[in-house]
Design a protein around this motif. Structure first.
Motif, short mmCIF file in Angstrom:
data_model
loop_
_atom_site.label_atom_id
_atom_site.label_comp_id
_atom_site.label_asym_id
_atom_site.label_seq_id
_atom_site.Cartn_x
_atom_site.Cartn_y
_atom_site.Cartn_z
N ALA A 103 -13.06 13.19 -19.98
CA ALA A 103 -13.61 11.88 -19.63
C ALA A 103 -13.93 11.07 -20.88
CB ALA A 103 -14.86 12.06 -18.78
N ALA A 104 -14.45 11.70 -21.92
CA ALA A 104 -14.75 11.01 -23.17
C ALA A 104 -13.47 10.49 -23.82
CB ALA A 104 -15.49 11.94 -24.13
N GLY A 161 -10.11 1.26 -26.30
CA GLY A 161 -9.25 0.99 -27.45
C GLY A 161 -9.73 1.61 -28.75
N ARG A 162 -10.60 2.58 -28.68
CA ARG A 162 -11.10 3.26 -29.88
C ARG A 162 -10.59 4.69 -29.97
NH1 ARG A 162 -17.03 3.50 -29.30
NH2 ARG A 162 -16.56 3.50 -27.10
N MET A 163 -9.38 4.91 -29.53
CA MET A 163 -8.86 6.27 -29.43
C MET A 163 -8.27 6.75 -30.74
SD MET A 163 -8.46 8.73 -27.45
CE MET A 163 -7.95 10.26 -28.11
N ASN A 164 -8.74 7.90 -31.20
CA ASN A 164 -8.11 8.62 -32.29
C ASN A 164 -7.13 9.59 -31.61
OD1 ASN A 164 -7.35 10.24 -34.40
ND2 ASN A 164 -9.43 10.83 -35.00
N TRP A 165 -5.85 9.33 -31.74
CA TRP A 165 -4.85 10.08 -30.97
C TRP A 165 -4.82 11.55 -31.34
CZ3 TRP A 165 -3.12 8.16 -26.69
CH2 TRP A 165 -3.19 6.79 -26.50
N ARG A 166 -5.10 11.89 -32.58
CA ARG A 166 -5.12 13.31 -32.98
C ARG A 166 -6.27 14.02 -32.27
NH1 ARG A 166 -4.44 14.86 -39.09
NH2 ARG A 166 -2.32 14.43 -38.49
N PHE A 167 -7.43 13.37 -32.20
CA PHE A 167 -8.57 13.96 -31.49
C PHE A 167 -8.26 14.11 -30.00
CE2 PHE A 167 -12.45 13.15 -28.98
CZ PHE A 167 -13.16 14.30 -29.31
N GLY A 168 -7.65 13.11 -29.41
CA GLY A 168 -7.31 13.19 -28.00
C GLY A 168 -6.33 14.31 -27.70
N ALA A 169 -5.32 14.44 -28.55
CA ALA A 169 -4.35 15.51 -28.36
C ALA A 169 -5.00 16.88 -28.55
CB ALA A 169 -3.18 15.35 -29.32
N THR A 170 -5.92 16.97 -29.51
CA THR A 170 -6.62 18.23 -29.75
C THR A 170 -7.46 18.63 -28.54
OG1 THR A 170 -6.73 17.74 -32.11
CG2 THR A 170 -8.23 19.41 -31.29
N VAL A 171 -8.13 17.68 -27.94
CA VAL A 171 -8.95 17.96 -26.75
C VAL A 171 -8.08 18.43 -25.59
CG1 VAL A 171 -10.40 16.91 -24.97
CG2 VAL A 171 -10.86 16.45 -27.38
N ILE A 172 -7.01 17.72 -25.34
CA ILE A 172 -6.15 18.07 -24.20
C ILE A 172 -5.49 19.43 -24.41
CG2 ILE A 172 -4.15 17.35 -22.85
CD1 ILE A 172 -6.70 15.61 -22.51
N ILE A 173 -4.97 19.68 -25.60
CA ILE A 173 -4.34 20.98 -25.88
C ILE A 173 -5.37 22.10 -25.82
CG2 ILE A 173 -3.20 22.33 -27.69
CD1 ILE A 173 -1.73 19.73 -28.46
N GLY A 174 -6.59 21.82 -26.31
CA GLY A 174 -7.65 22.83 -26.24
C GLY A 174 -8.01 23.20 -24.82
N VAL A 175 -8.05 22.21 -23.94
CA VAL A 175 -8.35 22.48 -22.53
C VAL A 175 -7.23 23.32 -21.90
CG1 VAL A 175 -8.60 21.39 -20.26
CG2 VAL A 175 -9.86 20.50 -22.22
N PHE A 176 -5.98 22.97 -22.20
CA PHE A 176 -4.87 23.77 -21.67
C PHE A 176 -4.92 25.20 -22.16
CE2 PHE A 176 -2.49 19.71 -20.89
CZ PHE A 176 -2.36 19.90 -19.53
N ILE A 177 -5.23 25.40 -23.44
CA ILE A 177 -5.29 26.75 -23.98
C ILE A 177 -6.47 27.52 -23.39
CG2 ILE A 177 -5.72 28.08 -26.09
CD1 ILE A 177 -4.02 26.03 -27.58
#
Length: 102
Positions: free
Chosen positions: A60-61, A69-85
């Motif tokens: 959600a964050a 519009g304040r998205m750091n794409w590396r952080f977003g990808a890290t969160v999503i991949i971390g949840v999948f793992i």
């Protein structure tokens, strides 16, 4: 080795049959009851309601940051991949075990 012998060496190496490793114990060793119980509690905590709530808040964050519009794409990808793992850990480990066994 010369260039001509490398392909034949690799072919011979891959032609060798794989043998299963029988070193793994099928039961828990004596005296490991408290350790196994603690690890089962940790697994239940990491894959239960606590982890689900934390993962929902993290996603959600990330979604809110994308919306504003304040998205750091590396952080977003890290969160999503971390949840999948995190939630796919059991399937990942069983897949590795099946690949190693067969």
């Amino acid at each position: 080795m010369t260039r001509k012998t490398v392909p034949s060496f690799l072919a011979a190496l891959f032609a060798l049959p794989a043998r299963p490793a029988f070193a793994q114990a099928t039961t828990d060793p004596a005296g490991s009851g408290p350790i196994v119980a603690a690890l089962a509690w940790l697994q239940g905590t990491l894959l239960g309601n606590v982890a689900t709530a934390v993962a929902v808040m993290a996603v959600a964050a990330v979604g809110f940051m994308m919306l504003t519009g304040r998205m750091n794409w590396r952080f977003g990808a890290t969160v999503i991949i971390g949840v999948f793992i995190l939630f796919g850990a059991g399937a990942i480990v069983s897949g590795i075990q099946q690949a190693a066994a067969g």
